[in-house]
Design a protein around this motif. Structure first.
Motif, PDB file in Angstrom:
ATOM      1  N   SER A  81     -11.192  17.752   9.938  1.00 27.16           N
ATOM      2  CA  SER A  81     -10.846  16.389  10.747  1.00 27.16           C
ATOM      3  C   SER A  81      -8.807  15.993  10.417  1.00 27.16           C
ATOM      4  CB  SER A  81     -11.705  15.024  10.336  1.00 27.16           C
ATOM      5  OG  SER A  81     -10.698  14.654   8.193  1.00 27.16           O
ATOM      6  N   ALA A  82      -8.133  16.664   9.219  1.00 25.31           N
ATOM      7  CA  ALA A  82      -6.710  16.296   9.358  1.00 25.31           C
ATOM      8  C   ALA A  82      -5.970  16.430  10.865  1.00 25.31           C
ATOM      9  CB  ALA A  82      -6.645  17.691   8.525  1.00 25.31           C
ATOM     10  N   MET A  83      -4.771  15.224  10.657  1.00 25.33           N
ATOM     11  CA  MET A  83      -4.164  15.237  11.460  1.00 25.33           C
ATOM     12  C   MET A  83      -2.769  15.471  11.534  1.00 25.33           C
ATOM     13  SD  MET A  83      -5.656  13.731  14.326  1.00 25.33           S
ATOM     14  CE  MET A  83      -4.133  12.557  15.618  1.00 25.33           C
ATOM     15  N   LYS A  84      -2.863  16.356  12.467  1.00 24.87           N
ATOM     16  CA  LYS A  84      -1.629  18.237  12.305  1.00 24.87           C
ATOM     17  C   LYS A  84      -0.204  17.741  13.072  1.00 24.87           C
ATOM     18  CE  LYS A  84      -4.263  21.390   9.587  1.00 24.87           C
ATOM     19  NZ  LYS A  84      -3.950  22.612   9.555  1.00 24.87           N
ATOM     20  N   ALA A  85       0.447  18.003  12.618  1.00 22.58           N
ATOM     21  CA  ALA A  85       2.039  18.383  13.041  1.00 22.58           C
ATOM     22  C   ALA A  85       2.879  19.310  13.014  1.00 22.58           C
ATOM     23  CB  ALA A  85       2.830  17.071  12.667  1.00 22.58           C
ATOM     24  N   VAL A  86       3.225  19.896  13.960  1.00 20.32           N
ATOM     25  CA  VAL A  86       5.187  20.919  13.653  1.00 20.32           C
ATOM     26  C   VAL A  86       6.366  20.258  13.818  1.00 20.32           C
ATOM     27  CG1 VAL A  86       4.994  23.072  15.168  1.00 20.32           C
ATOM     28  CG2 VAL A  86       2.712  22.464  14.963  1.00 20.32           C
ATOM     29  N   ILE A  87       7.254  21.101  13.344  1.00 23.08           N
ATOM     30  CA  ILE A  87       8.447  21.091  13.730  1.00 23.08           C
ATOM     31  C   ILE A  87       9.101  22.086  13.351  1.00 23.08           C
ATOM     32  CG2 ILE A  87      10.283  20.258  12.460  1.00 23.08           C
ATOM     33  CD1 ILE A  87       8.796  18.302  10.664  1.00 23.08           C
ATOM     34  N   LEU A  88       9.316  21.582  15.116  1.00 21.62           N
ATOM     35  CA  LEU A  88      10.058  23.874  15.280  1.00 21.62           C
ATOM     36  C   LEU A  88      11.650  23.205  14.736  1.00 21.62           C
ATOM     37  CD1 LEU A  88       9.140  23.425  18.992  1.00 21.62           C
ATOM     38  CD2 LEU A  88       7.520  24.636  17.425  1.00 21.62           C
ATOM     39  N   VAL A  89      11.891  23.748  13.892  1.00 20.67           N
ATOM     40  CA  VAL A  89      13.065  24.381  13.172  1.00 20.67           C
ATOM     41  C   VAL A  89      13.848  25.284  13.822  1.00 20.67           C
ATOM     42  CG1 VAL A  89      14.041  24.762  10.770  1.00 20.67           C
ATOM     43  CG2 VAL A  89      12.079  23.513  11.019  1.00 20.67           C
ATOM     44  N   GLY A  90      13.003  26.288  14.491  1.00 21.13           N
ATOM     45  CA  GLY A  90      13.851  27.329  14.897  1.00 21.13           C
ATOM     46  C   GLY A  90      15.102  28.310  13.643  1.00 21.13           C
ATOM     47  N   GLY A  91      16.217  28.651  13.929  1.00 19.91           N
ATOM     48  CA  GLY A  91      16.996  28.838  13.377  1.00 19.91           C
ATOM     49  C   GLY A  91      17.938  26.983  11.935  1.00 19.91           C
ATOM     50  N   PHE A  92      18.978  28.245  11.195  1.00 18.79           N
ATOM     51  CA  PHE A  92      18.828  27.057  10.688  1.00 18.79           C
ATOM     52  C   PHE A  92      20.494  26.768  10.205  1.00 18.79           C
ATOM     53  CE2 PHE A  92      15.599  28.357   6.828  1.00 18.79           C
ATOM     54  CZ  PHE A  92      15.214  27.353   7.189  1.00 18.79           C
ATOM     55  N   SER A  93      20.967  27.529  11.262  1.00 18.91           N
ATOM     56  CA  SER A  93      22.233  27.897  11.173  1.00 18.91           C
ATOM     57  C   SER A  93      23.378  27.786  12.260  1.00 18.91           C
ATOM     58  CB  SER A  93      23.451  27.826  10.871  1.00 18.91           C
ATOM     59  OG  SER A  93      23.056  30.045  10.114  1.00 18.91           O
ATOM     60  N   THR A  94      22.074  27.302  13.866  1.00 17.64           N
ATOM     61  CA  THR A  94      23.376  27.839  14.941  1.00 17.64           C
ATOM     62  C   THR A  94      24.122  26.776  15.217  1.00 17.64           C
ATOM     63  OG1 THR A  94      20.880  27.680  16.098  1.00 17.64           O
ATOM     64  CG2 THR A  94      21.784  29.627  14.816  1.00 17.64           C
ATOM     65  N   GLN A  95      23.578  25.703  14.782  1.00 20.71           N
ATOM     66  CA  GLN A  95      24.465  24.163  16.140  1.00 20.71           C
ATOM     67  C   GLN A  95      24.746  23.115  14.116  1.00 20.71           C
ATOM     68  OE1 GLN A  95      20.739  22.659  17.194  1.00 20.71           O
ATOM     69  NE2 GLN A  95      20.797  23.540  19.181  1.00 20.71           N
ATOM     70  N   LEU A  96      26.048  22.419  14.544  1.00 17.92           N
ATOM     71  CA  LEU A  96      26.459  22.265  13.512  1.00 17.92           C
ATOM     72  C   LEU A  96      26.937  22.193  12.820  1.00 17.92           C
ATOM     73  CD1 LEU A  96      24.109  18.985  13.138  1.00 17.92           C
ATOM     74  CD2 LEU A  96      25.708  18.962  14.174  1.00 17.92           C
ATOM     75  N   ARG A  97      27.907  23.504  12.781  1.00 17.27           N
ATOM     76  CA  ARG A  97      28.869  24.068  12.009  1.00 17.27           C
ATOM     77  C   ARG A  97      29.833  22.861  11.865  1.00 17.27           C
ATOM     78  NH1 ARG A  97      27.764  30.491  13.369  1.00 17.27           N
ATOM     79  NH2 ARG A  97      26.118  30.363  12.708  1.00 17.27           N
ATOM     80  N   PRO A  98      30.682  23.474  11.044  1.00 18.81           N
ATOM     81  CA  PRO A  98      30.761  23.676   9.201  1.00 18.81           C
ATOM     82  C   PRO A  98      29.529  23.297   8.458  1.00 18.81           C
ATOM     83  CG  PRO A  98      32.415  22.376   9.031  1.00 18.81           C
ATOM     84  CD  PRO A  98      31.821  22.495  10.526  1.00 18.81           C
ATOM     85  N   LEU A  99      29.178  22.518   9.299  1.00 19.23           N
ATOM     86  CA  LEU A  99      28.258  21.813   7.737  1.00 19.23           C
ATOM     87  C   LEU A  99      26.910  22.391   7.709  1.00 19.23           C
ATOM     88  CD1 LEU A  99      27.743  18.287   9.433  1.00 19.23           C
ATOM     89  CD2 LEU A  99      29.070  18.787   7.860  1.00 19.23           C
ATOM     90  N   THR A 100      26.076  23.388   8.847  1.00 24.64           N
ATOM     91  CA  THR A 100      25.818  24.398   8.897  1.00 24.64           C
ATOM     92  C   THR A 100      25.275  25.593   7.698  1.00 24.64           C
ATOM     93  OG1 THR A 100      25.309  24.731  10.713  1.00 24.64           O
ATOM     94  CG2 THR A 100      23.722  23.041   9.961  1.00 24.64           C
TER      95      THR A 100
END
Length: 389
Positions: free
Chosen positions: A21-40
């Protein structure tokens, strides 16, 4: 964060199994450091501080508020930073929500990622509840309860959140029946106006959608959704709040401004107020552990992170300071993002710049339109756009 890899689970017991009966969700992360450099270069995108809370925390809170009891993070990154598991455990304990990781051996695409996690999402076919999917690089007002209700009401395989854009030619647009919300078709980057609605990167699907997604190869949502629309199995709901796709540091700062505006109405207690020593202009968020000197002027659209120090006479406008940043006396920071434990010297003017972790700017410098990678020391003026590597 327990990791789910399909071959291992097919051969043995799963520690991530949950109630049917659990309600579930998915967060699509993909890669960790392909965007928002130099922060990532310092932290993966989901763990970046956004208005003094990680991006992932904002999304998890929204999902929990919508009734989700378990969230699955899908990513394909092999170089997992040391901070990742500890941060996931902390968020799990803080929010009281189960978090499981689904690791792809290769990038499987936005639809292929949920196919890889199918057994986790459906508890090996025992859980027939609809599930939410959210792109990790999207921030919005998250009307997830309304989206779920709309999905249950129309009874089709999928429901996607849409938002309006002033630049439809930059996106693939969605043509839908305005009366019923049914998606009619998609048009990729139209040269003439056909619609200003675009995919907001937030979905609700019924488990029957998995039959549409080929296994064992990368599959994009762009491959699956048009077929669903053609077969009248896809509906839409228009977002009325803010929406930002975090692809650049400039979009990050746009999202900060929008979030602070929303906070003024939904949670005004999170915003700072002027005192005898500090002047606040507009919407400003200051972490309780930050130290602000006399005569500082903050705002509008400014965020001061945990353990930051602003010495006397600092001016901060339309900027974000990450944890531990230090701005020495009488410096002006405008339209900029200052990274973790960075130090700006006295009487500096930093504008339209992104400074990475532990960047040091010496006294009396002008830094204009600079992107500075972590651990750099700046001892000369930067007057025009420059990347400091």
């Amino acid at each position: 964060c327990p990791r789910f890899e399909r071959p291992a689970l097919l051969g043995g017991a799963s520690t991530a199994a949950s109630s049917s009966s659990a309600m579930k969700a998915v967060i699509l992360v993909g890669g960790f450091s392909t965007q928002l450099r130099p922060l990532t270069l310092t932290l993966p995108l989901p763990l970046l501080e956004f208005c003094n809370e990680t991006l992932l925390s904002h999304q998890l809170r929204a999902l929990k508020d919508a009734g989700m009891s378990e969230v699955i993070l899908c990513y394909h990154e092999h170089m997992v930073p040391k901070s990742w598991d500890a941060a996931i455990r902390e968020l799990q304990d803080e929010l009281g929500i189960s978090i499981t990781c689904s690791h792809e051996e290769q990038a499987m695409g936005t639809a292929g990622a949920i196919k890889t996690a199918e057994d986790l999402i459906t508890d090996y076919g025992k859980n027939s509840n609809p599930f939410i999917v959210v792109n990790a690089d999207v921030l919005c007002s998250y009307p997830l309860k309304d989206l779920l209700r709309a999905h249950v009401k129309h009874g089709r395989q999928g429901t996607l959140l849409t938002t309006r854009t002033e630049q439809p030619s930059h996106y693939g647009v969605i043509v839908s029946d305005e009366r019923t919300g049914r998606v009619l078709h998609f048009v990729e980057k139209p040269e003439t106006f056909v619609s200003d609605s675009i995919n907001a990167g937030v979905y609700v699907f019924s488990p029957s959608v998995f039959a549409r997604i080929p296994a064992g190869r990368p599959v994009s949502m762009n491959e699956v959704l048009p077929t669903m629309a053609h077969e009248e199995q896809l509906h839409s709901m228009l977002l009325t709040g803010y929406w930002i796709k975090l692809t650049t540091t400039s979009s990050f700062m746009e999202a900060v401004s929008a979030h602070l505006d929303i906070s003024r109405f939904l949670s005004p207690s999170t915003l700072a107020s002027s005192s005898n020593d500090v002047t606040i202009k507009g919407n400003v968020m200051v972490h309780p552990s930050a130290k602000i000197g006399r005569g500082c002027i903050l705002g509008p659209s400014a965020v001061v992170g945990a353990n930051c120090v602003l010495e006397d006479g600092v001016r901060l406008e339309a900027s974000t300071l990450m944890e531990g940043a230090r701005i020495q006396s009488h410096s002006l920071i405008k339209d900029s993002l200052v990274g973790w434990s960075a130090v700006i010297g006295r009487w500096c003017f930093v504008t339209s710049s992104i400074l990475g972790e532990r960047v040091n700017v010496e006294d009396t410098l002008l830094i204009n339109s600079a992107i500075v990678l972590p651990h750099k020391n700046l001892d000369v003026n930067i007057r025009k756009a420059e990347i400091v590597i």
